[in-house]
Scaffold this motif. Sequence first.
Motif, PDB file in Angstrom:
ATOM      1  N   ASN A   1     -31.555  92.730  44.108  1.00 52.19           N
ATOM      2  CA  ASN A   1     -30.412  91.856  43.874  1.00 52.19           C
ATOM      3  C   ASN A   1     -30.296  91.466  42.408  1.00 52.19           C
ATOM      4  O   ASN A   1     -29.192  91.399  41.858  1.00 52.19           O
ATOM      5  N   PHE A   2     -31.437  91.219  41.759  1.00 49.69           N
ATOM      6  CA  PHE A   2     -31.400  90.822  40.348  1.00 49.69           C
ATOM      7  C   PHE A   2     -30.923  91.975  39.470  1.00 49.69           C
ATOM      8  O   PHE A   2     -30.141  91.772  38.537  1.00 49.69           O
ATOM      9  N   VAL A   3     -31.385  93.187  39.758  1.00 51.21           N
ATOM     10  CA  VAL A   3     -30.947  94.351  38.986  1.00 51.21           C
ATOM     11  C   VAL A   3     -29.446  94.542  39.121  1.00 51.21           C
ATOM     12  O   VAL A   3     -28.747  94.849  38.144  1.00 51.21           O
TER      13      VAL A   3
ATOM     14  N   PHE B   1     -33.089  78.990  38.680  1.00 45.63           N
ATOM     15  CA  PHE B   1     -33.250  78.562  40.071  1.00 45.63           C
ATOM     16  C   PHE B   1     -32.300  79.328  40.988  1.00 45.63           C
ATOM     17  O   PHE B   1     -32.664  79.712  42.109  1.00 45.63           O
ATOM     18  N   TYR B   2     -31.073  79.556  40.513  1.00 46.31           N
ATOM     19  CA  TYR B   2     -30.113  80.329  41.304  1.00 46.31           C
ATOM     20  C   TYR B   2     -30.657  81.730  41.583  1.00 46.31           C
ATOM     21  O   TYR B   2     -30.630  82.213  42.720  1.00 46.31           O
ATOM     22  N   PHE B   3     -31.136  82.392  40.525  1.00 46.16           N
ATOM     23  CA  PHE B   3     -31.685  83.738  40.700  1.00 46.16           C
ATOM     24  C   PHE B   3     -32.850  83.728  41.686  1.00 46.16           C
ATOM     25  O   PHE B   3     -32.932  84.563  42.587  1.00 46.16           O
ATOM     26  N   ALA B   4     -33.763  82.790  41.507  1.00 46.96           N
ATOM     27  CA  ALA B   4     -34.978  82.774  42.318  1.00 46.96           C
ATOM     28  C   ALA B   4     -34.661  82.608  43.798  1.00 46.96           C
ATOM     29  O   ALA B   4     -35.269  83.266  44.649  1.00 46.96           O
ATOM     30  N   VAL B   5     -33.704  81.736  44.116  1.00 43.33           N
ATOM     31  CA  VAL B   5     -33.399  81.451  45.522  1.00 43.33           C
ATOM     32  C   VAL B   5     -32.409  82.459  46.097  1.00 43.33           C
ATOM     33  O   VAL B   5     -32.673  83.089  47.122  1.00 43.33           O
ATOM     34  N   PHE B   6     -31.289  82.634  45.422  1.00 46.43           N
ATOM     35  CA  PHE B   6     -30.243  83.474  46.005  1.00 46.43           C
ATOM     36  C   PHE B   6     -30.675  84.932  46.089  1.00 46.43           C
ATOM     37  O   PHE B   6     -30.445  85.599  47.107  1.00 46.43           O
ATOM     38  N   CYS B   7     -31.281  85.442  45.041  1.00 48.08           N
ATOM     39  CA  CYS B   7     -31.690  86.850  45.060  1.00 48.08           C
ATOM     40  C   CYS B   7     -32.767  87.108  46.104  1.00 48.08           C
ATOM     41  O   CYS B   7     -32.925  88.240  46.571  1.00 48.08           O
ATOM     42  N   SER B   8     -33.524  86.067  46.473  1.00 48.12           N
ATOM     43  CA  SER B   8     -34.556  86.230  47.494  1.00 48.12           C
ATOM     44  C   SER B   8     -33.984  86.169  48.908  1.00 48.12           C
ATOM     45  O   SER B   8     -34.517  86.800  49.818  1.00 48.12           O
ATOM     46  N   LEU B   9     -32.890  85.403  49.093  1.00 54.13           N
ATOM     47  CA  LEU B   9     -32.386  85.156  50.443  1.00 54.13           C
ATOM     48  C   LEU B   9     -31.130  85.943  50.798  1.00 54.13           C
ATOM     49  O   LEU B   9     -30.826  86.100  51.978  1.00 54.13           O
ATOM     50  N   ALA B  10     -30.372  86.383  49.803  1.00 59.59           N
ATOM     51  CA  ALA B  10     -29.149  87.138  50.105  1.00 59.59           C
ATOM     52  C   ALA B  10     -29.515  88.385  50.897  1.00 59.59           C
ATOM     53  O   ALA B  10     -30.312  89.201  50.445  1.00 59.59           O
ATOM     54  N   ASN B  11     -28.943  88.535  52.086  1.00 56.44           N
ATOM     55  CA  ASN B  11     -29.421  89.567  53.019  1.00 56.44           C
ATOM     56  C   ASN B  11     -28.386  90.659  53.269  1.00 56.44           C
ATOM     57  O   ASN B  11     -27.917  90.857  54.380  1.00 56.44           O
ATOM     58  N   ILE B  12     -28.034  91.377  52.217  1.00 53.15           N
ATOM     59  CA  ILE B  12     -27.196  92.564  52.367  1.00 53.15           C
ATOM     60  C   ILE B  12     -28.000  93.751  51.859  1.00 53.15           C
ATOM     61  O   ILE B  12     -28.416  93.792  50.704  1.00 53.15           O
ATOM     62  N   ASP B  13     -28.256  94.700  52.753  1.00 52.78           N
ATOM     63  CA  ASP B  13     -29.106  95.839  52.403  1.00 52.78           C
ATOM     64  C   ASP B  13     -28.364  96.910  51.616  1.00 52.78           C
ATOM     65  O   ASP B  13     -28.770  97.311  50.539  1.00 52.78           O
TER      66      ASP B  13
END
Length: 736
Positions: A289-291, A337-349
């Motif tokens: 997600n971060f990439v 904080f946004y990156f750490a949480v959202f990129c970890s939880l966003a669930n689209i494969d």
Amino acid sequence: MKQKLKKNPKETPKNEPKSMTLPMVQYSLLEFWGGFLAVFFLSLLLYYFTMYPGLPIGDSGEFMSTAIDFGVSHPPGYPLFTTLSYLFINILPFKSPAWRVNILSVLFGSAFNACIYSTVTILGGIPSIGFLSAGWIGFSRLLWMWSIQGEIFSLNNLFCCVLMLLAYRFEMAKDKLKEAKISALVCGLSLTNQHTSVLFIIPFAIRVAYTMIFIKKIPFNNIVTIILYGLLGMSWYLQMPISHYFFKPRVTWGEFNSVRNFLRHMLRLDYGSSFKLVAGESKSSFFANFVVFVRDSSRELSVVLWLLVIGLYAFTYKYISPEIKRSLNVISFMMIFYFAVFCSLANIDDLKGLNMGVLERFWMQPLVGLTVLAGISACFLIRYVSLHVNEGCINKSLWWIAAVLLVSFQIKRNYYENDESKNLYSYHYAMSVLPDLPQNSILLSGGDLPTNIFRYHTICEGIRPDVRVMDMQFMAAEWYKNVLAPTTFKGVNLPGVYRHFSNKKLQKGQYNIEIFLDLNIDKFPIFVCNGISNSDESHKMNFMAIPFRSCYQFKRRNKVKNIIAEVENSPGLVLYKWPMPNGFTYEDRTWEHTLLMTYINSLTKRGVFMWEEATLYKNNPQFQRLMLEHGLEYMSNATKQLEEAIAKNLIAESVWEITAETFAKNMGNYCMIMHSIIDSSNDSTKEDKLPQLELCVRKYWRLYMRWVPDHKKDPFIAEINNVLKRATLRGLKFNI
């Protein structure tokens, strides 16, 4: 003429000589407010002339259909946006409901750009860079796209920018308690619009709490007061129970007769958490997600912004005043904080196609932080160069000229792609189906595209208000029967909760599509558009779904005397009879592209239907062959329409290639069935049927060899070679 520079004593560190202080740019209130108004009205003008004139495709149809009667949207309910949309729809006396909500988003988008300008100018000190920052992000593809349609995102962008400005105000304020109360109120309000704002709120709240408790050591009652201000902002969530008890919305989501149901909806527990974009689990990773974000942010705004942020902390950070340092630290913490949480939880494969379009909407929030940091960094780098190299480098006129030129470039680069002023595709899609439906029809639907389009036009525009659009996702919810069935769907028999499976035993109070049809089809004509799950085939024994435009009409099998005649008399789909999106204009991540694919895939409905039905007539080879002949003709017509559209540059070949493999394989299925019919026939009749097989194989191979990638590895090659081999043994030569 060189711009006079003014030293700011507040920015002189105690242990640094005055020569190390970054020079301030002197600008007047007239210049500041002139830039503010220029940003706002330029944005308003461009957004207005490029906004959707009607219903945008996507969630907008749901928001508008619920807002018109003060209903509740999907979790978490979005009560603030719903209320504002309700007011705009029912107060503005002109244009359509969709236009009124679209103009609301335009106003929020324009205010957001003005907020970006103010934040960068106040913290950075150079109005021209504030103008450039606002124009660069405001007229980027992504921000522009979501500022011209009736959606929650332009308001969320505005809230996020305001939060960053409030972080600065809090650090600079003498009366921090007052600023803390205002900030808490705004934070609460932002949560009633979009939950992802909490990822900016938490870092800000931590900073405020630390300052007030450990530095200012305020009394406990003041802490309670700040919390109450936050709850006051969140009190807009009371719109949901108010809607439930005092309004009778034709479209709503949920039943708010208990605290449990209220919290379940507000906290998005049906999705698993506030940051899960779809229900269910996922294997998506933080790194992936971060990439994607870094790649897309560089595409949207340029990699220069990342370099500016790095430059801020690498070169100029030590020259900045403590108050602004703390403000920048909070803004940076917001993004991290946004990156750490959202990129970890966003669930689209599968980050391709429409899934990518769903995900990229949530990159706007960190893009706001990135732009503000980059803009402030540019201001400080200019001031740094002025201090160490040339004091004349801050020439107000030159920087304004450069800012205007760069913003003009950004507008020119993205104007065409974001010009939706003639986009009425949702209206034309609705008109391709609704006018031909019989009186008092039930239209079952699934997915955002058909459901929101049909529901909006029947409820908000009054086009065929007698048609009941029933969302099969809603029908699977326990509240559906209690809330909507007695009013919106009065007379429709809903025996319980819909379950989309046919192979499992239904529990008491559950029904599948067969039970629903059996109870209602004699009272209402029933149609379905993308609503039946592949796991629910319970209806196929007693009911058939006959193609109808891009949908299907259900009929009892025992009442269909002639299948071929039923299909012939049912309205078909003619490509480009209705205006539809151009395949060259819209990327596969857009809803317009999805609508185009819906049209294209609908072309094969008749052919596929004939093939599937023919498999049920193995004991009647003659009728089976007749159905296959008609099916083959339908498939050929579909192929011809697509090839004509490609030749006229209405559809890109890349769009056709997506569906070509399915087309070709369906043709292959015809060939296989036709071959089996010939093999099972008497020798005396084989010669009459061989030309049909020849036609099938020729058409199939022409499609297959051209459009199917890696066709040599496909098992259909072996199948078709068997057909050719057997035909050759009988002395038949194909001219392929």
